[in-house]
Structures are given as structure tokens and as C-alpha cells.
Design an enzyme around this catalytic site. Structure first.
Site, PDB file in Angstrom:
ATOM      1  N   TRP A   1       0.835  -1.213   0.000  1.00  0.00           N
ATOM      2  CA  TRP A   1       0.000   0.000   0.000  1.00  0.00           C
ATOM      3  C   TRP A   1       0.862   1.253   0.000  1.00  0.00           C
ATOM      4  O   TRP A   1       0.392   2.338  -0.291  1.00  0.00           O
ATOM      5  CB  TRP A   1      -0.970   0.003   1.185  1.00  0.00           C
ATOM      6  CG  TRP A   1      -0.384   0.239   2.559  1.00  0.00           C
ATOM      7  CD1 TRP A   1       0.711  -0.362   3.088  1.00  0.00           C
ATOM      8  CD2 TRP A   1      -0.874   1.147   3.563  1.00  0.00           C
ATOM      9  NE1 TRP A   1       0.938   0.082   4.371  1.00  0.00           N
ATOM     10  CE2 TRP A   1      -0.027   1.014   4.693  1.00  0.00           C
ATOM     11  CE3 TRP A   1      -1.931   2.048   3.632  1.00  0.00           C
ATOM     12  CZ2 TRP A   1      -0.205   1.757   5.865  1.00  0.00           C
ATOM     13  CZ3 TRP A   1      -2.111   2.774   4.802  1.00  0.00           C
ATOM     14  CH2 TRP A   1      -1.258   2.633   5.901  1.00  0.00           C
ATOM     15  N   ASP A   2       2.145   1.095   0.282  1.00  0.00           N
ATOM     16  CA  ASP A   2       3.086   2.217   0.225  1.00  0.00           C
ATOM     17  C   ASP A   2       2.926   2.962  -1.089  1.00  0.00           C
ATOM     18  O   ASP A   2       3.045   4.183  -1.159  1.00  0.00           O
ATOM     19  CB  ASP A   2       4.541   1.717   0.313  1.00  0.00           C
ATOM     20  CG  ASP A   2       4.806   0.871   1.539  1.00  0.00           C
ATOM     21  OD1 ASP A   2       3.930   0.081   1.907  1.00  0.00           O
ATOM     22  OD2 ASP A   2       5.890   0.998   2.123  1.00  0.00           O
TER      23      ASP A   2
ATOM     24  N   GLU B   1       0.413  -2.319  12.938  1.00  0.00           N
ATOM     25  CA  GLU B   1       0.506  -3.768  12.778  1.00  0.00           C
ATOM     26  C   GLU B   1       0.821  -4.498  14.081  1.00  0.00           C
ATOM     27  O   GLU B   1       1.047  -5.699  14.066  1.00  0.00           O
ATOM     28  CB  GLU B   1       1.561  -4.075  11.718  1.00  0.00           C
ATOM     29  CG  GLU B   1       1.148  -3.556  10.348  1.00  0.00           C
ATOM     30  CD  GLU B   1       2.236  -3.675   9.304  1.00  0.00           C
ATOM     31  OE1 GLU B   1       3.430  -3.621   9.679  1.00  0.00           O
ATOM     32  OE2 GLU B   1       1.894  -3.810   8.110  1.00  0.00           O
TER      33      GLU B   1
ATOM     34  N   LYS C   1       2.376   0.898  16.623  1.00  0.00           N
ATOM     35  CA  LYS C   1       3.571   0.877  15.775  1.00  0.00           C
ATOM     36  C   LYS C   1       3.644   2.118  14.874  1.00  0.00           C
ATOM     37  O   LYS C   1       4.665   2.759  14.726  1.00  0.00           O
ATOM     38  CB  LYS C   1       3.528  -0.371  14.900  1.00  0.00           C
ATOM     39  CG  LYS C   1       4.664  -0.472  13.902  1.00  0.00           C
ATOM     40  CD  LYS C   1       4.500  -1.688  13.003  1.00  0.00           C
ATOM     41  CE  LYS C   1       5.652  -1.806  12.017  1.00  0.00           C
ATOM     42  NZ  LYS C   1       5.470  -2.908  11.075  1.00  0.00           N
ATOM     43  N   GLN C   2       2.533   2.416  14.225  1.00  0.00           N
ATOM     44  CA  GLN C   2       2.541   3.490  13.227  1.00  0.00           C
ATOM     45  C   GLN C   2       1.166   4.140  13.154  1.00  0.00           C
ATOM     46  O   GLN C   2       0.186   3.579  13.655  1.00  0.00           O
ATOM     47  CB  GLN C   2       2.955   2.944  11.863  1.00  0.00           C
ATOM     48  CG  GLN C   2       2.002   1.938  11.245  1.00  0.00           C
ATOM     49  CD  GLN C   2       2.608   1.203  10.069  1.00  0.00           C
ATOM     50  OE1 GLN C   2       3.323   0.212  10.253  1.00  0.00           O
ATOM     51  NE2 GLN C   2       2.340   1.650   8.864  1.00  0.00           N
TER      52      GLN C   2
HETATM   53  O1  IFM Z   1       3.584  -1.371   4.073  1.00  0.00           O
HETATM   54  C1  IFM Z   1       4.497  -1.260   5.105  1.00  0.00           C
HETATM   55  C2  IFM Z   1       3.789  -1.450   6.418  1.00  0.00           C
HETATM   56  O2  IFM Z   1       2.771  -0.500   6.624  1.00  0.00           O
HETATM   57  C3  IFM Z   1       4.757  -1.366   7.561  1.00  0.00           C
HETATM   58  N1  IFM Z   1       5.819  -2.331   7.374  1.00  0.00           N
HETATM   59  C4  IFM Z   1       6.554  -2.160   6.124  1.00  0.00           C
HETATM   60  C5  IFM Z   1       5.615  -2.245   4.929  1.00  0.00           C
HETATM   61  C6  IFM Z   1       6.413  -1.990   3.643  1.00  0.00           C
HETATM   62  O3  IFM Z   1       7.007  -0.735   3.681  1.00  0.00           O
END
Ligand code: IFM
Length: 757
Positions: A340-341, A482, A584-585
Site C-alpha cells: 500500500w506504500d 501492525e 507501531k505506526q
Molecule cells: O507497508 C508497510 C507497512 O505498513 C509497515 N511495514 C513495512 C511495509 C512496507 O514498507
């Protein structure tokens, strides 16, 4: 650790060799042209040194031992190898006696140049210049040039060729390598395991030296090298020129040998100078449509230049069968897979500035729709569920067991593949943005609408009707954060799922999507009755998922301290984060950026303040969301801080760790922070629009961005108290300002003062 220097506005400079930083620096200095990428390791570093060198062709993958975890871009034979020897002493920047050293990357055109002043043991002072570029004007071409000038007579030896002694981090991918001589050229043909791709590299290297020398050739199973030896007189210069063609059977028309020959023929006709001039022109055109400038803050300017440079390098200009891997073509992390990046973080930059590359990203998801259908069906759902980790077929390349428990050695079940369902909504979000920004509505009938239809079917089948609450819910998912697995009603996922259903209904109403009424009725019902966690009426807070607020609240450092082993995955039942509110994010905050029209400034502010201290930013995708929402609510200082964080992630990556490839999402986030964040620009179907008056960090005298709205090249510049739109097309363009609509005349400007004290 000496930092890289930025010579404004385009040169990124390293003033001393940094062998300990080899992997990170080879990423920073990597070159690419959307078709293939070449890491920036010095010519003399042997190909066998793990992680330094690397060359990857977009869209070519291999599975050497049938293991999903090894399915990745094969590292191609190293053609960027040249060794210089004077009076029997071999040059190595990391070990030789240097009077001076400079490695510079010209971000305006992707020309990498290293110049050293070397004092040999025999007393010769030699100026060596290594230059290279990966041609932007010719998809399968790279050039290298090495110059040697000496202050006294010496015996010079130059060795160069193709070295196939390469490997990837986890596996070898070249099953068979064959070298041959084709006229003056060296041809290297390599086969991968599964699928058995054929890869080819061909070079015709030639020496422009003042006098002839001896030529010896060494060929073994792994290398084909040519060695020139001759006397060089004081004041003379020797030059080695090396055009290289790189092709793969997946994309080449006709035989690989012929494809290589054709590429080299063009290169040789042009020679270095003309080829470089063409390459520069192609880069200049890319910058012309996309350039961002910041006045008054060189650190910020470097961040955006660097980010744009690597995003332009990784963009799929030529083929809709490929997209943008998470680490670009600049490295092999994440196996060269697309996440999804691309759609959420990188794609808007292309949609706003390089519509053809954006169209190809969209095309890639159309081309891989069958893989997404297979995934949905295999999990018992309808429609299409896109791969979390996508490669050429769209089948998911993400393993169910991504981590090992370092204490017991057991594999840990992870849910990226089966539960991160928002990926399908992210694809649809990008499709809508593409249509709005470019005005290309034709792509809906070229497969775009079919993707939306299948995405809506997927979400309609993935929701659960909960009679006791009289609503649909989405259970057992993994949100962008995640670390908390198997959660119900993740706000981000549910809101994006509803957006997908609404998009499908909208396309259906406009006659752009051919669904039967039963489908449409079902989408309507699910969209209306799908539970999407809303802001609490008192606090404005959105609960990230059911039960999140009941979790333990503690400082992130405390959670990190409870990690049982430094290599243990921090999320899931074995990690310490799952039982806490620490994440995490960006998750809710990411939602507040993506669907920013749906939430009030108060809600954004409240959630930013709540989630910010609870976000570990253990992913590079996270800081940009905090920059964007901070900008949205007028917190310029935080927006600036997080903008610098996201735009410098690769520039600041030091240490012996494995940092392979650029963090494309973070780089895309830097551009978003400027364009959506500080400038508040949005490309709507009716015209470019400012969601509010631009915001300027204190040190910025001005910020400016070029873009293309519906095929019309434009620019917007913000200074304190003034916005200027520039229309570089021959048609008028209507813009929506916070003060009302206005027209920018063809080839003209529109100035709007605001908030003047
Ligand atoms: O898509 C990301 C994810 O959101 C976090 N871990 C790394 C992946 C790839 O960059």
C-alpha cells in the site's frame, strides 16, 4: 559519523569514503529509471560483498527454492565494476592514500560522480574520476566512464567487464550464467530458477587512451573481464567508457541478444556526451512538471529534493505491468514487492505530476486483479482482495509466518496477508484520486471500474451482520498499526471499506460501472449500516478498534523495555505492545489525513494529541501522517518537525544495519506534507483547490510546487501573506481559493493575498 552535505540546490556530497556505511550509502547514491535500478556502491567493491552492490529489473522475480520468503528481485550480474591499478597497486577508496575525495550525486539528472586524488606507493599522484548514469531516455541503458590522469609516468592497468558473483541477501537466484563474445561486446546471459527468466547484460567497453596497450581477457564461470595495460605519461589522461544494456525476457521484444545490441547501437551512435545530454533532458522534463522549491530552509529543501529524486527514479514510466516496490528499485528489502506504500504514499505524487507513471501504477492493479480475485476466493470471500505483498501476478507473496521467535526458534503466525484488508480500499482510494487529478475518466472503462466493482463485492462479503447491534461490523483485521492483531472494527479499515462501497455506488450511478442492481443494493445497505467508529462526542477521540481504550496506558519506553528479546516481533501476543495503547505506526491519524473532509479540526487536533505520544514510529510510514494532520490543524512547528523526519529517513540512516533501498512511502510522505500539508493544495475534478490558506514554517520565505491538473502544467507558490498560481498551459484554469473561485489565465498568473497583518 560525517553527514552528507547538500550544495544547494542540487548536489548531494560525501566528503570522505565511509566503508562502514556502505549499505546505507549505496542506497542514497542509487540510480534508477523506472525500468531498472543500480545501487551506488563504488566500482572497486567486489560484487560478492553482501549488500553493497545491486542491480534490479522492475517486474522480474524469482523463487529459487520454492519458498515464499525467498521470492524476490534477483540481483543481476555486476556491470558497474572497474578496477584501476597503478604500478601494481590496486585502487580502493577505503584503503588507498587519498589527498582528496568527493562523491556527488547530481539530483537534477541522476549523474553520480566520484573524484579522488590518490597518492600511490610509487609516488604517482593520480586523479581518478568515476561517473555513471542509468539512462532516463533509454529504458535499458546505463553508462559508466572512468578517467585517470597522472602527474608522472606510470604503468596503468584498467580491468573491467561483468561479474556474476552476486547474490541476494537470503538466496542465490542465478541458476546458470553464460558469457560470450559478440563482436566487440561481452554478453552475459543468466537464467533464474522459477519462473525461469532469462536476463541479459551486454557491454562494449572501450578505451580512449593516448597510446595502445595490451589487452588480456579472463573468463571463468562467474566473470568476464578485460584488462588493459599500458604506459601513461605525466600529464596524460586515460578514459574507459562502458555503455551497458540490461534486458529481461519478460519485457524484451525478440531475442535478448538483439535487444541488447539495439540498445548499445543507440548508445554508441550517441557516445557518452550526447547520451548524457539526452538523459539530462529527460530528467529536466520530469523536474519541469514536478519540482518543489523551498526558500529559507536548506535542510527542508534537501529533504524534498532527495525524496523527489528517488521517487522520479523509481516511477514506472513505460509499462503497466509494473509498479513501485516499497523500497523502489534502489534495493532488495521487502523482496521488491509492492505494498500500500505505493497507492497511499507515493502514488499522489505521480498523479499530480507524472500522469503516465500514475496510469501505469493503476494499470498494474488492473493487470493483477485476477490474483486479487484468487486471494479473496481462497479465503472464502467474494470479489478481489489485493495482495499485501504483490509481485507480477497479484497473488500474495506474504507468508503466514513472517517472524521467528528468537528465544524458541519457532515460527510466529502473523496476519499481514490475511487480515490487512484495507489494502483493497487503498487501491480504490488511489483510483479515485487518479481520476480526479488527471481527468482521465476513460480508465474506468479500461479495467478501473472492474477493480472497484470487485473491491466493493469483497468488502460486502467480508462484513459481518451483528443482529444484536443491528449493524455490519468488520471482525478480525490488522489495521495500519501492525502491532495489534485480530482486532474488530478498526476505525481506519471500516471507514476505508465504506469509502470503497460509496465509490462503487457513485460510479454505478454515473453509469461508469456495470453492476447488477442486486450488487448495488447490497453495497448501499452495507455502506449505510456499516459501523464506523465515530469521534466520542465529549472528547472527540476515535477508538482505534473495539476495546482499545481499555488497554494499558504507559510510556512507549516502558513497553519497549518489556520486549523479551531484541529480535522479537514487538506486536502480536508475544510482543509487549498488544496489551497496551501504544502503536507501531499512524492509524487513526492516517485516517484523519486520508478522509480529511469527513472530520472536524477539533477531532483532528484531539486525536493527534492523543495518539502522538502513543505512536512508536517503528515504521517509516508513520511520521508523514503526523506531519500532515499537524499541518491541517495549523500546528506548523510539529508539521515541520515531522516533515523533516519523513524526508530525511534515508539520509539519516547510519550504522551497519541492513538498509536496502529507499523508503518510498516516507519519501512520498515528504511530498504530501508539502503539497497537501503546507500548501493545502488538492487537485479536484473542478480544478486545483486550496483547502485553506497555505502554512509556512517560520524559517521558510517561500514554498513552491509544480503540478499538472488535467494535462495542464501549473505551479503554486506561497509566501507569507500571498499565494501565486501560475498557469503554464494555453487554457484558463479555475482554482478554488478559500476566499472563493478565481481564474488563472493561460500562460498567466493569479495572485491572492491572505491574512496580511
Ligand atoms: O507497508 C508497510 C507497512 O505498513 C509497515 N511495514 C513495512 C511495509 C512496507 O514498507
Amino acid at each position: 559519523m560525517p553527514e552528507l552535505r547538500f550544495e544547494p540546490g542540487w548536489l548531494l556530497v560525501e566528503d570522505a569514503p565511509e566503508p562502514a556505511e556502505q549499505i546505507a550509502r549505496s542506497t542514497v547514491f542509487a540510480l534508477a529509471n523506472g525500468t531498472f535500478g543500480l545501487r551506488g556502491a563504488p566500482e572497486e567493491v567486489p560484487a560478492s560483498v553482501q549488500g553493497a552492490k545491486g542491480c534490479y529489473l522492475n517486474g522480474v522475480y524469482d523463487t529459487p527454492r520454492g519458498l515464499l520468503t525467498e521470492r524476490e528481485f534477483p540481483n543481476l550480474p555486476d556491470f558497474a565494476c572497474v578496477w584501476v591499478e597503478i604500478d601494481g597497486e590496486r585502487f580502493d577508496a577505503a584503503a588507498s592514500a587519498l589527498e582528496s575525495y568527493r562523491r556527488e550525486l547530481d539530483l537534477s539528472c541522476g549523474l553520480l560522480r566520484r573524484t579522488v586524488d590518490w597518492r600511490t606507493r610509487s609516488g604517482v599522484r593520480a586523479v581518478l574520476t568515476f561517473e555513471r548514469f542509468v539512462a532516463m531516455h533509454d529504458a535499458n541503458l546505463a553508462w559508466l566512464r572512468v578517467g585517470v590522469a597522472v602527474d608522472r609516468d606510470c604503468r596503468l592497468r584498467l580491468e573491467s567487464g561483468i561479474d556474476a558473483d552476486v547474490t541476494n541477501r537470503w538466496a542465490d537466484h542465478l541458476k546458470e550464467v553464460r558469457f560470450s563474445q559478440v563482436g566487440e561486446a561481452i554478453l552475459c546471459l543468466a537464467h533464474t530458477f522459477d519462473p525461469g527468466h532469462q536476463l541479459a547484460e551486454m557491454t562494449v567497453q572501450f578505451l580512449a587512451a593516448p597510446r595502445a596497450g595490451e589487452l588480456e581477457t579472463t573468463v571463468d564461470a562467474k566473470r568476464y573481464l578485460e584488462r588493459y595495460t599500458f604506459e601513461l605519461r605525466a600529464g596524460e589522461q586515460a578514459l574507459l567508457l562502458k555503455p551497458v544494456a540490461v534486458h529481461a525476457d519478460r519485457f524484451a521484444r525478440g531475442s535478448l541478444k538483439e535487444a541488447c545490441r539495439a540498445t548499445l547501437r543507440r548508445a554508441l551512435q550517441d557516445g557518452w556526451d550526447r547520451s548524457l545530454a539526452r538523459h539530462r533532458r529527460s530528467w529536466a522534463e520530469l523536474w519541469e512538471r514536478s519540482r518543489v522549491d523551498i526558500e529559507g530552509d536548506d535542510e527542508a529543501l534537501l529533504g524534498i529534493r532527495f525524496s523527489q529524486f528517488h521517487l522520479l527514479a523509481a516511477a514506472p514510466y513505460r509499462d503497466a505491468r509494473v509498479s513501485v516496490p516499497a523500497r523502489g528499485l534502489q534495493g532488495q528489502d521487502y523482496y521488491g514487492s509492492v505494498f500500500w506504500d505505493c497507492e497511499i504514499f507515493v502514488f499522489p505524487f505521480y498523479a499530480y505530476t507524472q500522469p503516465q507513471a500514475a496510469r501505469n501504477c493503476v494499470g498494474y492493479r488492473i493487470a493483477t486483479l485476477d490474483g486479487a480475485r484468487r486471494k479473496a476466493a481462497s479465503l472464502g470471500f467474494e470479489g478481489a482482495y489485493y495482495a499485501w505483498q504483490s509481485q507480477e501476478t497479484g497473488d500474495d507473496q506474504c507468508d503466514r509466518y513472517v517472524f521467528n521467535n528468537p528465544i524458541t526458534g519457532e515460527k510466529i503466525r502473523s496476519y499481514f496477508m490475511d487480515e490487512q484488508i484495507h489494502i483493497t480500499a487503498d487501491v480504490v482510494h488511489a483510483f479515485r484520486q487518479y481520476a480526479e487529478a488527471t481527468g482521465d475518466e476513460r480508465f474506468w472503462s479500461e479495467g478501473g471500474a472492474e477493480v472497484v466493482l470487485e473491491a466493493a463485492r469483497f468488502f460486502a462479503s467480508r462484513c459481518t451482520w451483528v443482529p444484536e447491534r443491528n449493524r455490519y461490523e468488520i471482525h478480525r483485521v490488522l489495521g495500519p498499526d501492525e502491532y495489534h492483531e485480530n482486532v474488530d472494527n478498526n476505525a481506519f479499515t471500516n471507514a476505508m471499506a465504506r469509502e470503497t462501497l460509496l465509490t462503487a455506488l457513485d460510479l454505478h450511478a454515473r453509469g461508469l460501472l456495470r453492476a447488477d442492481e442486486r450488487d448495488a443494493e447490497r453495497w448501499r445497505e452495507v455502506a449505510e449500516r456499516l459501523y464506523v467508529p465515530e469521534p466520542d462526542p465529549d472528547t472527540g477521540l476515535i477508538e482505534q478498534f473495539d476495546g482499545y481504550f481499555a488497554l494499558r496506558d504507559e510510556p512507549i519506553e516502558q513497553t519497549n523495555r518489556r520486549l523479551a528479546h531484541p529480535d522479537l516481533h514487538k506486536g502480536g501476543p508475544l510482543g509487549p505492545f498488544q496489551e497496551t495503547r501504544n502503536i507501531k505506526q499512524a492509524d487513526v491519524v492516517m485516517l484523519l489525513y486520508l478522509l480529511r473532509d469527513r472530520y472536524s479540526a477539533e477531532v483532528k487536533r484531539a486525536n493527534w494529541e492523543f495518539y502522538e505520544p502513543r505512536t512508536a514510529h517503528d515504521s517509516s510510514l508513520s511520521p508523514m501522517a503526523y506531519a500532515l494532520v499537524a499541518a491541517d490543524v495549523g500546528r506548523t512547528d510539529w508539521a515541520h518537525r515531522y516533515y523533516l523526519y519523513t524526508s530525511h529517513i534515508d539520509l539519516g540512516a547510519y550504522g551497519p544495519h541492513w538498509n536496502h533501498g529507499v523508503h518510498t512511502a516516507s519519501l512520498g510522505g515528504a511530498w504530501l506534507a508539502i503539497v497537501h500539508g503546507f500548501l493545502r493544495l488538492r487537485l479536484a475534478p473542478e480544478g486545483p483547490r486550496l483547502d485553506g490558506w497555505p502554512l509556512l514554517p517560520e524559517s521558510w520565505r517561500a514554498v513552491e510546487a509544480r503540478f499538472v491538473w488535467h494535462g495542464r502544467p501549473m505551479g503554486v507558490r506561497a509566501e507569507p501573506g500571498r499565494v501565486v498560481f501560475e498557469n503554464r498551459s494555453s487554457e484558463p484554469v479555475c482554482v478554488a481559493l478559500p476566499s472563493g473561485p478565481a481564474e488563472v489565465p493561460p500562460q498567466g498568473r493569479l495572485e491572492a493575498p491572505f491574512g496580511v497583518p
